[in-house]
Design a protein around this motif. Structure first.
Motif, PDB file in Angstrom:
ATOM      1  N   LEU A   8       0.874  -1.160   0.000  1.00 28.52           N
ATOM      2  CA  LEU A   8       0.000   0.000   0.000  1.00 28.52           C
ATOM      3  C   LEU A   8       0.912   1.210   0.000  1.00 28.52           C
ATOM      4  N   ILE A  18       0.533  -6.066   2.699  1.00 27.66           N
ATOM      5  CA  ILE A  18      -0.337  -7.210   2.979  1.00 27.66           C
ATOM      6  C   ILE A  18       0.433  -8.469   2.618  1.00 27.66           C
ATOM      7  N   GLY A 262     -10.276 -10.777   0.493  1.00 26.78           N
ATOM      8  CA  GLY A 262     -10.145  -9.712   1.483  1.00 26.78           C
ATOM      9  C   GLY A 262      -8.978  -8.794   1.167  1.00 26.78           C
ATOM     10  N   ALA A 263      -7.849  -9.372   0.712  1.00 25.53           N
ATOM     11  CA  ALA A 263      -6.681  -8.569   0.364  1.00 25.53           C
ATOM     12  C   ALA A 263      -6.983  -7.638  -0.808  1.00 25.53           C
ATOM     13  N   LEU A 266      -9.163  -4.753   0.297  1.00 26.22           N
ATOM     14  CA  LEU A 266      -8.388  -3.765   1.038  1.00 26.22           C
ATOM     15  C   LEU A 266      -7.547  -2.901   0.107  1.00 26.22           C
ATOM     16  N   GLY A 269      -9.822  -0.504  -1.797  1.00 25.21           N
ATOM     17  CA  GLY A 269     -10.264   0.597  -0.941  1.00 25.21           C
ATOM     18  C   GLY A 269      -9.161   1.607  -0.709  1.00 25.21           C
ATOM     19  N   PHE A 270      -7.944   1.124  -0.475  1.00 28.30           N
ATOM     20  CA  PHE A 270      -6.818   2.026  -0.250  1.00 28.30           C
ATOM     21  C   PHE A 270      -6.537   2.857  -1.498  1.00 28.30           C
TER      22      PHE A 270
END
Length: 296
Positions: A8, A18, A262-263, A266, A269-270
């Motif tokens: 990220l 992650i 899920g990764a 995330l 979203g980031f």
């Protein structure tokens, strides 16, 4: 080659990672220009998927799991076969003027001449490496991205083996007899790749990296290579000095597991939040506020 996780990032700075075990498949410039399908090696039991870089726009990869586009960019290159005169003529007038001014400014500090030293053989590269490595330790590429010239013995042996096969070109730029910038490139067929670069922050005002890049390209027009590959990602110097480019994207191809879903959520979203933040910061009112905050 494996990638240790999904980063990220804000610009070059990694905020978090992650944990994912990925097989990195980097497409060469020739493969991207040819529209070739990447060869995906079998995944190991512990692998979560692939990170495929420099996939040209228009090339569709069929994948039964999760497919996620991480970033887009133009992969820039210089057509060396066209000759130096054609390359310089293709640059904007402002770019040519800027390059000339920067080279003249740096040369004036060193007594009127540019001190560029060239390295090609394994013996020469063995002398180049410790000098360039000392420079790399000072650079933002090393501090922020861990992307400076490798310093371990195994990496050096691989570099020297490439040099033995005539697959390395490297340069050092000196200012007043002190090393100021380095460039290390390896060959992939008829293409020379822009692998490791850096300069001493103490002389950043003299633009040593850009001056060295111009000198290196001037050398390469008389060499055996057809193209100089600026590799993945964008940068102003790449855009200004290139004679061509191909639109590419990096793809994540993951197994369809709950953890991978899920990764990906995330990361999406980031990336979306960073995109909104950039748009908001560009708004005139917020831009003025940011300036007032910096001055306070």
């Amino acid at each position: 080659m494996s990638a240790a996780g999904l980063r990220l990032q804000i610009g070059a700075r990694t905020i978090a990672t992650i944990p994912r075990q990925l097989l990195r498949v980097g497409m060469s410039l020739d493969a991207a220009l040819g529209g070739d399908m990447p060869d995906l090696p079998p995944l190991g039991a512990a692998d979560h998927g692939y990170l495929v870089t420099s996939v040209p726009d228009g090339l569709a990869i069929t994948w039964p799991g999760l497919a996620f586009e991480r970033q887009r960019y133009t992969r820039y290159y210089v057509d060396l076969a066209g000759g130096e005169a054609a390359w310089r003529a293709g640059l904007s007038g402002q770019t040519r003027s800027t390059m000339k001014r920067k080279a003249k400014k740096l040369a004036s500090v060193g007594g009127g001449l540019l001190d560029v030293r060239r390295f090609r053989t394994a013996e020469e590269l063995a002398r180049f490496h410790p000098i360039a490595r000392a420079l790399a330790e000072k650079t933002y590429q090393e501090r922020l991205m861990g992307a400076g010239l490798p310093g371990d013995a195994a990496a050096l042996q691989k570099m020297l083996a490439l040099a033995e096969a005539d697959r390395v070109r490297a340069w050092l730029l000196y200012v007043n007899d002190a090393p100021a910038a380095y460039l290390w490139c390896s060959a992939d067929g008829e293409t020379l790749r822009y692998d490791y670069v850096g300069h001493d922050p103490a002389v950043a005002a003299l633009s040593p990296g850009g001056v060295l890049m111009e000198a290196a390209l001037s050398d390469l027009f008389a060499d055996r290579f057809a193209r100089f590959d600026f590799t993945e990602g964008e940068g102003q110097h790449k855009r200004l000095m290139a004679s061509g480019g191909i639109d590419c994207r990096d793809l994540l191809l993951l197994r369809p597991t709950v953890g991978n879903r899920g990764a990906v959520a995330l990361v999406r979203g980031f990336d979306a939040a960073i995109g909104l933040a950039k748009k908001a910061a560009a708004a005139p009112a917020l831009h003025k506020l940011a300036k007032r905050v910096r001055r306070a």
